[in-house]
Each structure stands twice: as C-alpha cells, then as structure tokens.
Design an enzyme around this catalytic site. Structure first.
Site, PDB file in Angstrom:
ATOM      1  N   GLU A 114       1.435   5.307  13.144  1.00 47.89           N
ATOM      2  CA  GLU A 114       2.403   5.394  12.178  1.00 47.89           C
ATOM      3  C   GLU A 114       3.157   6.768  12.461  1.00 47.89           C
ATOM      4  O   GLU A 114       2.451   7.827  13.002  1.00 47.89           O
ATOM      5  CB  GLU A 114       1.891   5.486  10.647  1.00 47.89           C
ATOM      6  CG  GLU A 114       1.532   4.073  10.295  1.00 47.89           C
ATOM      7  CD  GLU A 114       0.727   4.341   9.145  1.00 47.89           C
ATOM      8  OE1 GLU A 114       0.648   3.260   8.199  1.00 47.89           O
ATOM      9  OE2 GLU A 114       0.027   5.192   8.669  1.00 47.89           O
TER      10      GLU A 114
ATOM     11  N   ASP B  89      -3.716   1.036   2.496  1.00 41.11           N
ATOM     12  CA  ASP B  89      -2.554   1.573   2.666  1.00 41.11           C
ATOM     13  C   ASP B  89      -1.731   1.052   3.812  1.00 41.11           C
ATOM     14  O   ASP B  89      -1.161   1.557   4.800  1.00 41.11           O
ATOM     15  CB  ASP B  89      -2.991   3.090   3.014  1.00 41.11           C
ATOM     16  CG  ASP B  89      -4.026   3.236   4.189  1.00 41.11           C
ATOM     17  OD1 ASP B  89      -4.491   2.123   4.715  1.00 41.11           O
ATOM     18  OD2 ASP B  89      -4.345   4.265   4.764  1.00 41.11           O
TER      19      ASP B  89
HETATM   20  N1  LIG Z   1      -3.448   7.297   0.884  1.00 41.65           N
HETATM   21  C1  LIG Z   1      -3.736   8.074   1.791  1.00 41.65           C
HETATM   22  O1  LIG Z   1      -3.019   9.192   1.862  1.00 41.65           O
HETATM   23  C2  LIG Z   1      -4.852   8.250   2.818  1.00 41.65           C
HETATM   24  C3  LIG Z   1      -5.190   9.206   3.718  1.00 41.65           C
HETATM   25  C4  LIG Z   1      -6.179   9.001   4.607  1.00 41.65           C
HETATM   26  C5  LIG Z   1      -6.946   7.931   4.806  1.00 41.65           C
HETATM   27  N2  LIG Z   1      -6.680   6.871   4.021  1.00 41.65           N
HETATM   28  C6  LIG Z   1      -7.271   5.838   4.110  1.00 41.65           C
HETATM   29  O2  LIG Z   1      -8.584   5.864   3.310  1.00 41.65           O
HETATM   30  C7  LIG Z   1      -9.710   4.975   3.826  1.00 41.65           C
HETATM   31  C8  LIG Z   1     -10.794   5.883   4.242  1.00 41.65           C
HETATM   32  O3  LIG Z   1     -10.482   6.727   5.230  1.00 41.65           O
HETATM   33  P1  LIG Z   1     -11.695   7.526   6.111  1.00 41.65           P
HETATM   34  O4  LIG Z   1     -11.043   8.530   6.979  1.00 41.65           O
HETATM   35  O5  LIG Z   1     -12.623   8.015   5.099  1.00 41.65           O
HETATM   36  O6  LIG Z   1     -12.346   6.320   6.756  1.00 41.65           O
HETATM   37  P2  LIG Z   1     -13.991   6.466   7.290  1.00 41.65           P
HETATM   38  O7  LIG Z   1     -13.732   5.233   8.206  1.00 41.65           O
HETATM   39  O8  LIG Z   1     -14.270   7.553   7.725  1.00 41.65           O
HETATM   40  O9  LIG Z   1     -14.823   5.814   6.118  1.00 41.65           O
HETATM   41  C9  LIG Z   1     -14.561   4.741   5.329  1.00 41.65           C
HETATM   42  C10 LIG Z   1     -15.981   4.434   4.814  1.00 41.65           C
HETATM   43  O10 LIG Z   1     -15.574   3.100   3.974  1.00 41.65           O
HETATM   44  C11 LIG Z   1     -16.809   2.383   3.910  1.00 41.65           C
HETATM   45  N3  LIG Z   1     -16.539   1.232   3.520  1.00 41.65           N
HETATM   46  C12 LIG Z   1     -15.871  -0.258   4.094  1.00 41.65           C
HETATM   47  N4  LIG Z   1     -15.712  -1.174   3.586  1.00 41.65           N
HETATM   48  C13 LIG Z   1     -16.635  -0.772   2.262  1.00 41.65           C
HETATM   49  C14 LIG Z   1     -16.927  -1.309   1.111  1.00 41.65           C
HETATM   50  N5  LIG Z   1     -16.665  -2.685   0.806  1.00 41.65           N
HETATM   51  N6  LIG Z   1     -17.590  -1.029   0.314  1.00 41.65           N
HETATM   52  C15 LIG Z   1     -17.888   0.495   0.208  1.00 41.65           C
HETATM   53  N7  LIG Z   1     -17.760   1.136   1.374  1.00 41.65           N
HETATM   54  C16 LIG Z   1     -17.102   0.555   2.356  1.00 41.65           C
HETATM   55  C17 LIG Z   1     -17.356   2.400   5.227  1.00 41.65           C
HETATM   56  O11 LIG Z   1     -18.553   2.235   5.736  1.00 41.65           O
HETATM   57  C18 LIG Z   1     -16.980   3.838   5.705  1.00 41.65           C
HETATM   58  O12 LIG Z   1     -18.053   4.805   5.472  1.00 41.65           O
HETATM   59  C19 LIG Z   1      -9.033   4.313   5.168  1.00 41.65           C
HETATM   60  O13 LIG Z   1      -8.587   3.040   4.768  1.00 41.65           O
HETATM   61  C20 LIG Z   1      -7.581   5.322   5.311  1.00 41.65           C
HETATM   62  O14 LIG Z   1      -6.687   4.391   5.811  1.00 41.65           O
HETATM   63  C21 LIG Z   1      -5.723   6.824   3.257  1.00 41.65           C
END
Ligand SMILES: NC(=O)c1ccc[n+]([C@@H]2O[C@H](COP(=O)([O-])OP(=O)(O)OC[C@H]3O[C@@H](n4cnc5c(N)ncnc54)[C@H](O)[C@@H]3O)[C@@H](O)[C@H]2O)c1
Length: 337
Positions: free
Chosen positions: A55, A227
């Site tokens: 993005e 997201d």
């Molecule tokens: N809204 C925002 O501004 C924003 C900003 C950054 C990241 N994000 C989103 O936040 C999410 C997390 O990002 P991250 O960098 O921590 O990713 P990451 O991959 O480091 O961590 C995500 C975690 O979620 C866990 N997970 C997956 N499915 C699960 C479930 N059903 N139950 C419990 N745990 C589960 C995984 O095992 C992993 O440890 C991503 O989807 C990312 O796109 C959103």
C-alpha cells in the site's frame, strides 16, 4: 536530505524516553486529527498480491506532504522469517516539493498505531479501565500495552495468541512493568472481565476472533488487525450491534470490520469524537469498537514529530539524494567528470 534508520529512531526514543515519546505522539496525532479539514485526504492505494497487500498512503496539508509505503503479508513470519508489516516513508515540503526526510517506518507504524489506539481509548473507554486483553501477541503487541499503560492505570494484561512462542516473547519483553500477566488458552477466556480489548491478529481471511456473546456491555474494543478487503477479526453481528468509530469512513468501508455491513453503513469518524461533535463512551453508550485500519494522517503525525525531534537532537544522516547545485538548470553537470 535527512535519512532516519532504525538506530536513529532508537536513539530518539532513548534520549527522550518511551513514555515522553508516546505522550508527545498521542498529542501530535490528536492535534492533527482536530485539524481534519486542513488535510487533503484519500483512501490508500492498495495493490493486492498473493498472500498480502502493498500500500501507498499519501496525505498533505498546506505545509507538508507525507507518504508511507507499507505491506501486510501475514504468512511472512512463518514462511520467510520476514515481518508481516514493513514500512518506509517520506516527508516533503509542500511549497517547493522538496523531500525533507526519508525514514524507516516499521517501528514508526507500531508506535503510531499504538498511540492512535490509546488516543481513541482516552475518549471512548471507561476512564477507570484496569484490565487490558491483548489478542495477537506479534510485532504490534508490546507497543499497544505501553501506549495504553501511559493513559490508563492498568493492573492486569490478559493475553492470547495461537502461537505460544509469541505469547512468551511478549511477556518476556514486558516483564519489567508492574502489571499482572495472565496468559489465556483462548480468546473467550482472554476477554473475560477486560475493560479494553485489542485484537491485533494477522491472517488474510475473515476471522472470528470475537463474537457477541463474549463481550460485556461496557467494553472498548480496539480492533486493528482487520485492515484489508476479506481480512477481518470480528463477527458481523458484534459489529452491527456495537457503536463503531472509524478513522476515515471512505477507506474503512473497503478495509475495516464495517466491510461486513454494506456500502450504506455510516458511523462517526475519530476526528468527530476528538472535537466532541459526537460524544460516545462505553460507560453511557455500551460496547464501542474502534475499527482501526490505519490512516495516512497518523503517518503524517509520526513523521512530522520524528522529523522535529531528529533535528532538535541532531540525529540522523544527511544523504545526497536530492541535487544541491548553484545552477539548478544544469542537472547534466552532475554526471560530468
Ligand atoms: N490498524 C492499523 O493501523 C494497523 C497497523 C499495523 C498493523 N496492523 C495489522 O495488525 C495485525 C498484527 O500485526 P503484527 O505486525 O503484530 O503481525 P504479526 O504477524 O507480527 O503478529 C500477528 C499475531 O497474530 C497471531 N494470530 C493469528 N491468528 C490468530 C488468532 N486467530 N487468534 C490469536 N492470534 C492469532 C499470530 O500468531 C501472530 O503472532 C496485522 O493484521 C496487521 O496488518 C494494523
């Protein structure tokens, strides 16, 4: 042109401290959201690829322009030992278009996301919130806890991830903080008794991490992992029957939890809450979901604050990325011997 690497962000935070940096960032995001009408806004430009998204997130006001390049590839940690979310960004001067700073933004994204979560909670959650539930204990999770801990007197953090190693990592990273850590075997147990719930899971599909029956009335849900189109975390009836606040409706309809609710759905945007055009709090109005997808304004805020701090503290490198010359029409001279 100023370039900030990961070590430079670390130096800035070491100099002023995590707490002060977060408090300044929360203030900057709040101030910028309160100037909502001064910004030229658009939904981010998303390129969907197998297993992820790439993005570009531009925004500007009369003085500065910023953009972030960011990806979201939930399978990365397991398949290629790369982060799910990686980012870089740029800040430019509007008057001349001159780029001012190029910057790492993987850390800055985690910082601005957590600061925005805490800011939303400051207005929408119970003031006396004591228990934080954190579902998804990956890259974003520690930042989430820290930002909330500066605005709320948290006593317990309940946490759950499908990956037990991620849970251990988070607890270890935060062990110096005086809060009760309660690892949970599933999401349902995790949210029991919580005042604030953050869902920050990564999976490129419609997940149902939380359902309506799990949620008591006066809970603030900060849902930030859903997201993208086809990537959500909450059951549609939970979203439909809660009060929802989004960052930027035009973008959130495409990417947020509210993609479940169709094109005609409307709800307040965060700037309306911060300027008190709309008043909502879980104490009076019941469950509130901050349906966060991440908006370019937050990137603008973190870039402009970090640029100001880097200059004050004399941190970062000046790289020769933009030609500086006596005769600016003689660009060719740069390539002459
Ligand atoms: N809204 C925002 O501004 C924003 C900003 C950054 C990241 N994000 C989103 O936040 C999410 C997390 O990002 P991250 O960098 O921590 O990713 P990451 O991959 O480091 O961590 C995500 C975690 O979620 C866990 N997970 C997956 N499915 C699960 C479930 N059903 N139950 C419990 N745990 C589960 C995984 O095992 C992993 O440890 C991503 O989807 C990312 O796109 C959103």
């Amino acid at each position: 042109m100023l370039v900030l690497e990961i070590d430079d962000i670390k130096k800035i935070i070491e100099k002023i401290g995590f707490k002060d940096y977060f408090l300044q960032l929360i203030d900057t995001i709040e101030k910028d959201y309160k100037s909502w009408d001064d910004f030229d806004k658009m939904p981010r430009v998303a390129t969907h690829v197998d297993g992820g998204v790439i993005e570009l997130m531009p925004i500007s006001n009369k003085s500065q322009y910023s953009f972030k390049y960011v990806n979201g590839h939930p399978k990365n940690p397991n398949t290629s030992n790369k982060l799910t979310v990686m980012a870089t960004g740029q800040l430019s001067l509007v008057e001349t278009g001159e780029p001012l700073m190029f910057c790492e933004m993987t850390l800055l994204t985690a910082l601005r996301t957590a600061a925005t979560s805490a800011l939303a909670a400051k207005y929408l959650a119970k003031k006396e919130s004591k228990i934080l539930a954190l579902i998804g204990n990956g890259a974003q999770s520690e930042f989430q806890y820290l930002a909330f801990s500066y605005l709320f007197d948290l006593e317990e953090i309940r946490y759950f991830d499908v990956d037990s190693k991620a849970m251990e990592k988070m607890a270890l990273n935060l062990k110096e903080y005086k809060v009760k850590f309660t690892p949970c075997p599933d999401a349902k147990t995790c949210v029991k008794g919580a005042d604030i719930i953050t869902t920050c899971t990564a999976d490129k599909r419609y997940q149902t991490i939380l359902t309506k029956d799990m949620i008591k009335k006066d809970v603030f849900i900060n849902a930030l992992g859903g997201d993208c189109p086809g990537k959500t975390e909450l059951s549609s009836d939970l979203v439909r029957d809660s009060n929802v606040v989004v960052e930027f409706l035009e973008q959130s309809k495409i990417e947020g939890e509210i993609q479940h609710l169709g094109d005609d759905y409307i709800c307040p945007e965060l700037h309306e809450i911060l300027t008190k055009k709309v008043s909502l709090n879980v104490a009076n109005d019941g469950t509130i979901i901050f349906d966060s997808v991440g908006f370019a304004l937050q990137d603008y805020s973190v870039l402009s604050l970090t640029y100001k701090l880097a200059k004050e503290l004399d941190i970062g490198s000046h790289l020769n990325l933009i030609p500086q010359m006596k005769d600016v029409k003689d660009l060719y001279s740069l390539l002459k011997e």
